[in-house]
Design a protein around this motif. Structure first.
Motif, mmCIF file in Angstrom:
data_model
loop_
_atom_site.group_PDB
_atom_site.id
_atom_site.type_symbol
_atom_site.label_atom_id
_atom_site.label_comp_id
_atom_site.label_asym_id
_atom_site.label_seq_id
_atom_site.Cartn_x
_atom_site.Cartn_y
_atom_site.Cartn_z
ATOM 1 N N UNK A 17 -22.124 -31.975 2.703
ATOM 2 C CA UNK A 17 -22.673 -31.645 3.863
ATOM 3 C C UNK A 17 -22.808 -30.097 4.003
ATOM 4 N N UNK A 18 -21.963 -29.305 3.481
ATOM 5 C CA UNK A 18 -22.064 -28.017 3.698
ATOM 6 C C UNK A 18 -23.115 -27.295 2.755
ATOM 7 N N UNK A 19 -23.402 -27.996 1.836
ATOM 8 C CA UNK A 19 -24.252 -27.702 0.636
ATOM 9 C C UNK A 19 -25.644 -27.966 1.221
ATOM 10 N N UNK A 20 -25.737 -28.960 2.063
ATOM 11 C CA UNK A 20 -27.228 -29.444 2.392
ATOM 12 C C UNK A 20 -27.475 -29.097 3.989
ATOM 13 N N UNK A 21 -26.572 -29.064 4.727
ATOM 14 C CA UNK A 21 -26.638 -28.785 6.074
ATOM 15 C C UNK A 21 -26.736 -27.471 6.471
ATOM 16 N N UNK A 22 -27.509 -27.193 7.609
ATOM 17 C CA UNK A 22 -27.560 -25.798 8.240
ATOM 18 C C UNK A 22 -26.148 -25.574 8.979
ATOM 19 N N UNK A 23 -25.772 -24.272 8.920
ATOM 20 C CA UNK A 23 -24.504 -23.934 9.544
ATOM 21 C C UNK A 23 -24.207 -24.443 10.869
ATOM 22 N N UNK A 66 -19.506 -32.434 10.283
ATOM 23 C CA UNK A 66 -19.894 -33.244 11.219
ATOM 24 C C UNK A 66 -18.720 -34.218 11.773
ATOM 25 N N UNK A 67 -17.696 -34.472 10.926
ATOM 26 C CA UNK A 67 -16.363 -35.179 11.472
ATOM 27 C C UNK A 67 -15.750 -34.494 12.508
ATOM 28 N N UNK A 68 -15.965 -33.024 12.637
ATOM 29 C CA UNK A 68 -15.230 -32.431 13.733
ATOM 30 C C UNK A 68 -13.982 -31.755 13.418
ATOM 31 N N UNK A 69 -13.330 -32.395 12.303
ATOM 32 C CA UNK A 69 -12.124 -31.820 11.708
ATOM 33 C C UNK A 69 -12.076 -30.355 11.306
ATOM 34 N N UNK A 70 -11.075 -29.523 11.801
ATOM 35 C CA UNK A 70 -11.271 -28.138 11.399
ATOM 36 C C UNK A 70 -11.078 -27.962 9.813
ATOM 37 N N UNK A 71 -11.494 -26.882 9.362
ATOM 38 C CA UNK A 71 -11.476 -26.601 7.935
ATOM 39 C C UNK A 71 -10.078 -25.976 7.619
#
Length: 108
Positions: free
Chosen positions: A77-83, A88-93
């Motif tokens: 999702x990081x590679x395909x979604x805008x920042x 999307x799962x809301x879990x902090x990196x």
């Protein structure tokens, strides 16, 4: 007077919906196999791996596989979604926590 319900028509509609859901599920599973690179495995290898996973009762292994799956989807999702739509799962990196495929936690 109310018109009587046509149960046959309703049943046919539900069966069609169920077929559509099954078709979509099969397509998504195929896409997942390809996206993970598992399409490079033989059918026997893939089936054996899936059977082993399905039979595994070891919760620590299952949790490790689940974490790896989350990381897989988050990295996609990081590679395909805008920042604005990342994570999307809301879990902090968690910096420094990515597992490499060679770590072995998901292959045992």
């Amino acid at each position: 007077m109310r018109k009587p319900r046509d149960f046959n028509t309703e049943l046919k509609a539900l069966e069609e919906k169920a077929r559509g859901l099954k078709t979509r599920k099969v397509q998504q599973l195929g896409e997942l196999v390809i996206a993970t690179g598992a399409d490079q495995l033989s059918s026997d290898e893939l089936a054996g791996a899936l059977v082993a996973i399905a039979e595994t009762k070891d919760t620590s292994k299952r949790e490790a596989w689940a974490k790896r799956g989350v990381m897989f989807f988050e990295s996609r999702s990081r590679r395909t979604a805008p920042a604005s739509q990342r994570n999307p799962r809301g879990a902090p990196a968690q910096p420094g926590s990515p597992q490499s495929p060679a770590s072995g936690t998901g292959s045992q």
